[in-house]
Design an enzyme around this catalytic site. Structure first.
Site, PDB file in Angstrom:
ATOM      1  N   CYS A   1      23.056 -60.052  20.962  1.00 50.86           N
ATOM      2  CA  CYS A   1      23.059 -58.596  20.918  1.00 50.86           C
ATOM      3  C   CYS A   1      22.310 -58.022  22.129  1.00 50.86           C
ATOM      4  O   CYS A   1      22.812 -58.104  23.245  1.00 50.86           O
ATOM      5  CB  CYS A   1      22.506 -58.081  19.588  1.00 50.86           C
ATOM      6  SG  CYS A   1      22.896 -56.325  19.292  1.00 50.86           S
TER       7      CYS A   1
ATOM      8  N   HIS B   1      25.617 -60.788  15.655  1.00 51.06           N
ATOM      9  CA  HIS B   1      24.337 -61.267  15.113  1.00 51.06           C
ATOM     10  C   HIS B   1      24.592 -62.442  14.159  1.00 51.06           C
ATOM     11  O   HIS B   1      24.582 -62.253  12.936  1.00 51.06           O
ATOM     12  CB  HIS B   1      23.630 -60.153  14.347  1.00 51.06           C
ATOM     13  CG  HIS B   1      22.864 -59.198  15.183  1.00 51.06           C
ATOM     14  ND1 HIS B   1      21.632 -59.495  15.728  1.00 51.06           N
ATOM     15  CD2 HIS B   1      23.149 -57.931  15.571  1.00 51.06           C
ATOM     16  CE1 HIS B   1      21.173 -58.455  16.408  1.00 51.06           C
ATOM     17  NE2 HIS B   1      22.077 -57.495  16.341  1.00 51.06           N
TER      18      HIS B   1
ATOM     19  N   GLU C   1      22.611 -64.621  13.283  1.00 52.21           N
ATOM     20  CA  GLU C   1      21.381 -64.885  12.515  1.00 52.21           C
ATOM     21  C   GLU C   1      21.258 -63.975  11.291  1.00 52.21           C
ATOM     22  O   GLU C   1      20.432 -64.219  10.410  1.00 52.21           O
ATOM     23  CB  GLU C   1      20.140 -64.739  13.408  1.00 52.21           C
ATOM     24  CG  GLU C   1      19.669 -63.317  13.671  1.00 52.21           C
ATOM     25  CD  GLU C   1      20.474 -62.577  14.735  1.00 52.21           C
ATOM     26  OE1 GLU C   1      19.998 -61.518  15.193  1.00 52.21           O
ATOM     27  OE2 GLU C   1      21.575 -63.038  15.114  1.00 52.21           O
TER      28      GLU C   1
END
Length: 238
Positions: free
Chosen positions: A95, A183, A185
């Site tokens: 990002c 993202h 994660e």
């Protein structure tokens, strides 16, 4: 292998009790990977590594800041990215990190005129990341939360995936650098509470559409994005 996490932000204080600090999300994500050790640097609080060789691979995280903001720490991390690039030290950008790597190496990043990209959205495979031992086909549905975008990638980068909304969504530079606007994660649970915080900024229509995408697609192709990152790390041992 040791992963250096260049933290460019942290979770909201009231969510840390449940989700931990931002680096905890990456440590959970890298379970079962070739990464065996971590070192986190709170760059947004002016804690920096001393040299590119301090870790085997570097990861630049997401952030609420823009890469064009004037906060001095952003320029320090940008210079560190250039130092890693000069040394062929492997880097991953997520990002804001994706944007910062391109910005630091001569690309263009702007607040997109297309507005917020939040929830789970589709990107199309444009080039196979063949040097990363991964094969993508067709559409990838990826978790995202951003306003800024890479408008023009830095020299030497190949665009792996993109869309009309986000043309530069995943990129690679040879075997040394991997960046992605999404993202991987983030879990759907974490993203749901994050999206709700954006109602005042993004508006009900955008937020409700994002929540619907999570309801319909769950975490989408998050596992494929993680697999690409794992393969990137694995080939650094070759």
């Amino acid at each position: 292998m040791k992963l250096g996490i260049l933290l460019c932000d942290d979770h909201y204080p009231d969510s840390i009790a449940k989700y931990g600090h931002y680096d905890a999300a990456f440590k959970r994500m890298f379970q079962s990977s070739s990464i065996s050790a971590f070192k986190s640097y709170r760059c947004h609080e002016e804690e920096y590594p001393s040299s590119p060789g301090d870790c085997d691979i570097w990861l630049v995280t997401g952030s609420k800041w823009g890469v064009y903001d004037t906060d001095p720490w952003i320029q320090v991390v940008a210079q560190f990215v250039r130092d890693c690039d000069d040394a062929n030290q492997p880097m991953i950008g997520i990002c804001f990190g994706h944007q910062l790597i391109h910005y630091a190496l001569g690309g263009c990043v702007e607040k997109s005129e297309k507005g917020w990209g939040i929830g789970v959205y589709a990107v199309e495979t444009l080039n196979q990341p063949t040097t990363l031992n991964t094969k993508f086909t067709g559409t990838l549905n990826l978790i995202a939360c951003h306003q800024d975008q890479v408008i023009a990638p830095a020299n030497g980068f190949e665009v792996v995936a993109g869309s009309d909304f986000c043309p530069v969504a995943i990129t690679q530079k040879s075997k040394t650098t991997l960046t992605m606007q999404c993202h991987p994660e983030f879990t759907s649970d974490f993203l749901t509470q994050l999206i709700e915080r954006l109602r005042d900024k993004a508006g009900d229509e955008v937020v409700n559409k994002a929540l619907n995408s999570l309801e319909n697609l769950g975490e989408g192709d998050r596992k494929q994005a993680i697999s690409l990152i794992f393969n990137f790390c694995r080939i650094q041992q070759e």
